[in-house]
Design a protein around this motif. Structure first.
Motif, PDB file in Angstrom:
ATOM      1  N   UNK A   3       0.827  -1.207   0.000  1.00 37.02           N
ATOM      2  CA  UNK A   3       0.000   0.000   0.000  1.00 37.02           C
ATOM      3  C   UNK A   3       0.858   1.252   0.000  1.00 37.02           C
ATOM      4  N   UNK A   4       1.962   1.196   0.687  1.00 40.75           N
ATOM      5  CA  UNK A   4       2.877   2.344   0.733  1.00 40.75           C
ATOM      6  C   UNK A   4       3.557   2.531  -0.621  1.00 40.75           C
ATOM      7  N   UNK A   5       3.911   1.435  -1.275  1.00 37.21           N
ATOM      8  CA  UNK A   5       4.573   1.508  -2.581  1.00 37.21           C
ATOM      9  C   UNK A   5       3.614   1.999  -3.655  1.00 37.21           C
ATOM     10  N   UNK A   6       2.340   1.733  -3.467  1.00 36.49           N
ATOM     11  CA  UNK A   6       1.352   2.219  -4.439  1.00 36.49           C
ATOM     12  C   UNK A   6       1.307   3.745  -4.442  1.00 36.49           C
ATOM     13  N   UNK A   7       1.673   4.381  -3.329  1.00 36.66           N
ATOM     14  CA  UNK A   7       1.685   5.841  -3.246  1.00 36.66           C
ATOM     15  C   UNK A   7       2.672   6.429  -4.251  1.00 36.66           C
ATOM     16  N   UNK A   8       3.769   5.715  -4.497  1.00 36.17           N
ATOM     17  CA  UNK A   8       4.782   6.205  -5.419  1.00 36.17           C
ATOM     18  C   UNK A   8       4.373   6.008  -6.887  1.00 36.17           C
ATOM     19  N   UNK A   9       3.502   5.077  -7.142  1.00 37.71           N
ATOM     20  CA  UNK A   9       3.150   4.768  -8.528  1.00 37.71           C
ATOM     21  C   UNK A   9       1.781   5.307  -8.931  1.00 37.71           C
ATOM     22  N   UNK A  10       0.982   5.736  -8.045  1.00 38.03           N
ATOM     23  CA  UNK A  10      -0.349   6.233  -8.362  1.00 38.03           C
ATOM     24  C   UNK A  10      -0.235   7.574  -9.069  1.00 38.03           C
ATOM     25  N   UNK A  11      -1.041   7.800 -10.071  1.00 32.58           N
ATOM     26  CA  UNK A  11      -0.972   9.022 -10.873  1.00 32.58           C
ATOM     27  C   UNK A  11      -2.308   9.767 -10.773  1.00 32.58           C
ATOM     28  N   UNK A  12      -2.191  11.127 -10.721  1.00 31.03           N
ATOM     29  CA  UNK A  12      -3.360  11.995 -10.730  1.00 31.03           C
ATOM     30  C   UNK A  12      -3.158  12.953 -11.898  1.00 31.03           C
ATOM     31  N   UNK A  14      -1.849  12.508 -14.742  1.00 34.37           N
ATOM     32  CA  UNK A  14      -0.563  12.308 -15.378  1.00 34.37           C
ATOM     33  C   UNK A  14       0.627  12.625 -14.499  1.00 34.37           C
ATOM     34  N   UNK A  15       0.385  13.034 -13.272  1.00 38.80           N
ATOM     35  CA  UNK A  15       1.477  13.368 -12.348  1.00 38.80           C
ATOM     36  C   UNK A  15       1.400  12.388 -11.196  1.00 38.80           C
ATOM     37  N   UNK A  16       2.577  11.865 -10.835  1.00 44.05           N
ATOM     38  CA  UNK A  16       2.564  10.926  -9.704  1.00 44.05           C
ATOM     39  C   UNK A  16       2.169  11.659  -8.423  1.00 44.05           C
ATOM     40  N   UNK A  17       1.461  10.990  -7.577  1.00 43.79           N
ATOM     41  CA  UNK A  17       0.948  11.571  -6.334  1.00 43.79           C
ATOM     42  C   UNK A  17       2.084  12.026  -5.425  1.00 43.79           C
ATOM     43  N   UNK A  18       3.192  11.312  -5.375  1.00 40.47           N
ATOM     44  CA  UNK A  18       4.314  11.692  -4.514  1.00 40.47           C
ATOM     45  C   UNK A  18       4.937  13.002  -4.972  1.00 40.47           C
ATOM     46  N   UNK A  19       4.977  13.236  -6.304  1.00 38.81           N
ATOM     47  CA  UNK A  19       5.496  14.499  -6.819  1.00 38.81           C
ATOM     48  C   UNK A  19       4.567  15.646  -6.448  1.00 38.81           C
ATOM     49  N   UNK A  20       3.273  15.392  -6.511  1.00 41.39           N
ATOM     50  CA  UNK A  20       2.297  16.415  -6.122  1.00 41.39           C
ATOM     51  C   UNK A  20       2.426  16.763  -4.639  1.00 41.39           C
ATOM     52  N   UNK A  21       2.618  15.777  -3.790  1.00 41.39           N
ATOM     53  CA  UNK A  21       2.801  16.017  -2.343  1.00 41.39           C
ATOM     54  C   UNK A  21       4.094  16.801  -2.111  1.00 41.39           C
ATOM     55  N   UNK A  22       5.162  16.443  -2.815  1.00 34.71           N
ATOM     56  CA  UNK A  22       6.433  17.163  -2.683  1.00 34.71           C
ATOM     57  C   UNK A  22       6.316  18.618  -3.110  1.00 34.71           C
ATOM     58  N   UNK A  23       5.574  18.855  -4.223  1.00 37.56           N
ATOM     59  CA  UNK A  23       5.385  20.223  -4.705  1.00 37.56           C
ATOM     60  C   UNK A  23       4.603  21.064  -3.687  1.00 37.56           C
ATOM     61  N   UNK A  24       3.577  20.508  -3.071  1.00 37.36           N
ATOM     62  CA  UNK A  24       2.793  21.223  -2.040  1.00 37.36           C
ATOM     63  C   UNK A  24       3.690  21.542  -0.840  1.00 37.36           C
ATOM     64  N   UNK A  25       4.532  20.588  -0.439  1.00 39.39           N
ATOM     65  CA  UNK A  25       5.436  20.831   0.699  1.00 39.39           C
ATOM     66  C   UNK A  25       6.457  21.921   0.382  1.00 39.39           C
TER      67      UNK A  25
END
Length: 152
Positions: A3-12, A14-25
């Protein structure tokens, strides 16, 4: 763990969710730094104002010290004492040391320090009694008390 690894591969979109979280931070940290710098500017301005107030107060204190030193000049005080109060410097003949004080005390006459004893109030004699009608009558004398030497 999957479930944790899915966070790195899930896309919103066309952008991965982890990149979106990093950009908000990152934007949150940039905003926080700007806010901190604004507060720091206010603090620096306030410290500069306090430094200026301290400098002004120090100038006023120095001016007051100068004024006090001018007012406490011995020549000025002597002129005021002689002019306004008719005071004169002490004659050297009137100066003495510690050993001469007893000599001065013996030769100088002064009034006694003890106050005169107050006079006792006037009262009728103890052997008269005043009655309710206002007439004075002789009171019987009290009997004398004798103390014997024995134990009580």
């Amino acid at each position: 763990m999957s479930g944790f690894l899915r966070l790195f591969e899930r896309r919103v979109r066309g952008v991965r969710l982890i990149e979106l979280i990093g950009l908000v931070l990152v934007f949150g940290m940039i905003f926080w730094v700007c806010l901190s710098k604004a507060r720091e500017g206010d603090d620096i301005r306030r410290m500069n104002d306090l430094d200026q107030q301290i400098a002004d107060e120090q100038t006023a204190v120095n001016a007051l010290r100068i004024k006090v030193s001018q007012l406490e000049r011995p020549e000025r005080l002597e002129a005021l004492a002689t002019g306004l109060l008719d005071m004169k410097p002490v004659d050297p003949a009137h100066e003495t040391d510690i050993s001469g004080i007893s000599q001065i005390s013996r030769t100088t006459s002064r009034a006694p320090l003890v106050a005169p004893a107050p006079s006792p109030p006037t009262a009728p004699p103890a052997d008269t009694l005043i009655t309710a009608g206002g007439a004075a009558a002789a009171a019987p004398a009290p009997a004398p008390v004798t103390i014997s030497g024995g134990a009580q």
